[in-house]
Design an enzyme around this catalytic site. Sequence first.
Site, mmCIF file in Angstrom:
data_model
loop_
_atom_site.group_PDB
_atom_site.id
_atom_site.type_symbol
_atom_site.label_atom_id
_atom_site.label_comp_id
_atom_site.label_asym_id
_atom_site.label_seq_id
_atom_site.Cartn_x
_atom_site.Cartn_y
_atom_site.Cartn_z
ATOM 1 N N ARG A 24 0.844 -1.062 -0.132
ATOM 2 C CA ARG A 24 -0.092 0.152 0.126
ATOM 3 C C ARG A 24 0.962 1.292 -0.069
ATOM 4 O O ARG A 24 0.760 2.382 -0.664
ATOM 5 C CB ARG A 24 -1.080 -0.222 1.140
ATOM 6 C CG ARG A 24 -2.065 -0.860 1.128
ATOM 7 C CD ARG A 24 -2.751 -1.022 2.533
ATOM 8 N NE ARG A 24 -4.067 -1.755 2.316
ATOM 9 C CZ ARG A 24 -4.278 -2.891 2.223
ATOM 10 N NH1 ARG A 24 -3.253 -3.634 2.060
ATOM 11 N NH2 ARG A 24 -5.414 -3.645 2.141
ATOM 12 N N ARG A 119 -6.898 -16.915 -9.744
ATOM 13 C CA ARG A 119 -7.749 -16.403 -8.707
ATOM 14 C C ARG A 119 -8.962 -15.103 -9.183
ATOM 15 O O ARG A 119 -8.548 -14.471 -10.315
ATOM 16 C CB ARG A 119 -6.875 -15.667 -7.780
ATOM 17 C CG ARG A 119 -6.011 -16.478 -7.123
ATOM 18 C CD ARG A 119 -4.922 -15.978 -6.212
ATOM 19 N NE ARG A 119 -5.478 -15.288 -4.887
ATOM 20 C CZ ARG A 119 -4.700 -14.606 -4.007
ATOM 21 N NH1 ARG A 119 -3.235 -14.631 -4.318
ATOM 22 N NH2 ARG A 119 -5.445 -14.022 -3.061
ATOM 23 N N SER A 164 -13.261 -11.089 -1.794
ATOM 24 C CA SER A 164 -11.924 -10.525 -1.353
ATOM 25 C C SER A 164 -12.202 -8.899 -1.130
ATOM 26 O O SER A 164 -12.861 -8.413 -1.612
ATOM 27 C CB SER A 164 -10.852 -10.677 -2.525
ATOM 28 O OG SER A 164 -9.784 -9.861 -2.024
ATOM 29 N N GLN A 166 -9.918 -7.107 -1.334
ATOM 30 C CA GLN A 166 -8.664 -6.254 -2.261
ATOM 31 C C GLN A 166 -9.166 -5.348 -3.342
ATOM 32 O O GLN A 166 -8.587 -4.397 -3.645
ATOM 33 C CB GLN A 166 -7.771 -7.425 -2.759
ATOM 34 C CG GLN A 166 -6.952 -7.950 -1.536
ATOM 35 C CD GLN A 166 -5.777 -8.891 -2.131
ATOM 36 O OE1 GLN A 166 -6.182 -9.521 -3.164
ATOM 37 N NE2 GLN A 166 -4.964 -9.337 -1.226
ATOM 38 N N ASP A 307 -6.294 -15.206 6.836
ATOM 39 C CA ASP A 307 -4.660 -15.592 6.636
ATOM 40 C C ASP A 307 -4.195 -16.238 7.905
ATOM 41 O O ASP A 307 -2.922 -17.062 7.639
ATOM 42 C CB ASP A 307 -4.022 -14.346 6.500
ATOM 43 C CG ASP A 307 -4.034 -13.790 4.948
ATOM 44 O OD1 ASP A 307 -4.846 -14.355 4.386
ATOM 45 O OD2 ASP A 307 -3.353 -12.878 4.772
HETATM 46 O O1 LIG Z 1 -5.342 -6.209 1.450
HETATM 47 C C1 LIG Z 1 -4.390 -6.980 1.607
HETATM 48 O O2 LIG Z 1 -3.400 -6.401 1.784
HETATM 49 C C2 LIG Z 1 -4.860 -8.414 1.817
HETATM 50 C C3 LIG Z 1 -6.220 -8.814 2.122
HETATM 51 C C4 LIG Z 1 -6.532 -10.199 2.396
HETATM 52 O O3 LIG Z 1 -7.094 -10.545 1.427
HETATM 53 P P1 LIG Z 1 -8.833 -11.096 1.103
HETATM 54 O O4 LIG Z 1 -9.300 -9.439 1.289
HETATM 55 O O5 LIG Z 1 -8.681 -11.600 -0.158
HETATM 56 O O6 LIG Z 1 -9.150 -11.932 2.066
HETATM 57 C C5 LIG Z 1 -5.408 -11.068 2.991
HETATM 58 O O7 LIG Z 1 -5.657 -12.335 2.731
HETATM 59 C C6 LIG Z 1 -4.346 -10.656 2.064
HETATM 60 O O8 LIG Z 1 -3.022 -11.534 2.418
HETATM 61 C C7 LIG Z 1 -3.767 -9.413 2.228
HETATM 62 C C1 LIG Z 2 -3.700 -14.251 0.390
HETATM 63 C C2 LIG Z 2 -2.291 -13.821 0.592
HETATM 64 O O1 LIG Z 2 -1.836 -13.150 -0.532
HETATM 65 P P1 LIG Z 2 -2.430 -12.236 -1.534
HETATM 66 O O2 LIG Z 2 -3.811 -12.176 -1.702
HETATM 67 O O3 LIG Z 2 -1.825 -10.831 -1.304
HETATM 68 O O4 LIG Z 2 -1.651 -12.724 -2.814
HETATM 69 C C3 LIG Z 2 -1.371 -14.207 1.670
HETATM 70 O O5 LIG Z 2 -0.533 -13.693 1.790
HETATM 71 O O6 LIG Z 2 -1.946 -15.180 2.550
#
Ligand SMILES: O=C(O)C1=C[C@@H](OP(=O)(O)O)[C@@H](O)[C@H](O)C1
Ligand SMILES: C=C(OP(=O)(O)O)C(=O)O
Length: 428
Positions: A24, A119, A164, A166, A307
């Site tokens: 980030r 993914r 997710s 993300q 995680d």
């Molecule tokens: O925003 C991030 O940095 C992350 C969000 C999580 O993913 P999800 O939102 O897909 O669960 C986590 O599992 C990943 O390792 C890092």
């Molecule tokens: C889900 C993971 O990673 P990312 O989604 O950032 O690839 C993780 O680090 O467990």
Amino acid sequence: MTATDVSAPATQARIPGSKSLTNRALLLAAAADGVSTVWAPLLSDDTRAFRAALTSFGVAVRSSPTSEFWEVTGLGGGPVGQARLWCADAGTAARFLPPFAAAGRGAFLFDGSSQLRARPLWPLVEALRRLGAQVETGPGGGLPLLVIASDLPGGDLTVDSSLSSQYLSGLLMAAPLMRYGLLARAEALVSSPYVDMTLALMRRFGAGVARAADGAVRIEPGGYAPTDLVIEPDASTASYFFAAAAVTGRTITVPGLGTGSLQGDLRFTDVLEKAGAQVTMTESATTVRGGGGLRGGFDIDMGDISDTFMTLAAIAPLADAPITIHGIGHARLKESDRITAVAANLRACGIRVAEGADWITVHPGRPAPARITCYRDHRIAMSFSVLALGSGVPLELDDPGCVSKTFPGFHAELHRLFPDTPDREERQ
Ligand SMILES: O=C(O)C1=C[C@@H](OP(=O)(O)O)[C@@H](O)[C@H](O)C1
Ligand SMILES: C=C(OP(=O)(O)O)C(=O)O
């Protein structure tokens, strides 16, 4: 606490920087108008991939000689031109970089490993299209992804966040670069602490962020200001060392992770407390003391901190009663299908396991020596290393090196802290 615990030396784990904070900070620094310094960044596959992708956008990132800090010269907006971006295995790269590109001008082609291609990306693709971006996907609806960008106006958006968090984080971070900013709502949000982390870092880089009463987030246009930032140790990585303390009856302290942490995964210590460990948290450090064995007999929602669910599931055979973990359906969509992978490996060790779409139950039992299949998932390797440590049973990892996604030095650090346990080579 027993007398033995009191006399056990408190040992400090050297945990590298947070992957989520590092990537980030890199993105926000790349978008900022000026030079930012990111102190104590994580040096691992995921952050190197993220940094290299930013370099492909034309962002200058300079390392100090020992990489104790990275200096990032921001673009003062989104990227301009044409570039190919390689995201490797990094979910954060595939989900954070396309919205950043869409807020720029040009043509940007994203791709990644076969693991990352598998993914899901469609909620992000749909959201970008609704904002007016031109996005073309690969045959599976995700990577390789082509973004043709000509400044995004922004607007009002609801993001399917059930798979997710993300996607939402990526869109939020790009929002100050959009002409009118963004009013964003999450639908069925998983992993919500990561969105809080996103908003906290955006504020650190000067963005105007406001939460509405209905849970929507309003992001003002205006870009980012450069800043200097120290990256916290990674709380997900710390979970393995805290769990190791819990199952060996030892004491482990992680300096730099304390009450002000931005990482939800530090709440894994609450889970260990529930399982009988003693936890002390100050502003600047967290200590876990094991002793008295692991207590089971509970059912816990780990959807916010998924995680770390494998850290608990892998040590659960050592508890005195079954442990059920639920709310983790989205963990099937990560580096591996993590529920299936954990269940298969526990069964290979002779442990009784039941699983459903978004839950797993692990029964107590003494693991038998086994070969662990890592599925190129760093968290399988790290979690089962802790089970080997706690049980004293040799478990051979088929791919010990996959830990480099987030902590290349994992095995060495575990061995440094727990040298008196079965030989490291036996377990790998
Ligand atoms: O925003 C991030 O940095 C992350 C969000 C999580 O993913 P999800 O939102 O897909 O669960 C986590 O599992 C990943 O390792 C890092
Ligand atoms: C889900 C993971 O990673 P990312 O989604 O950032 O690839 C993780 O680090 O467990």
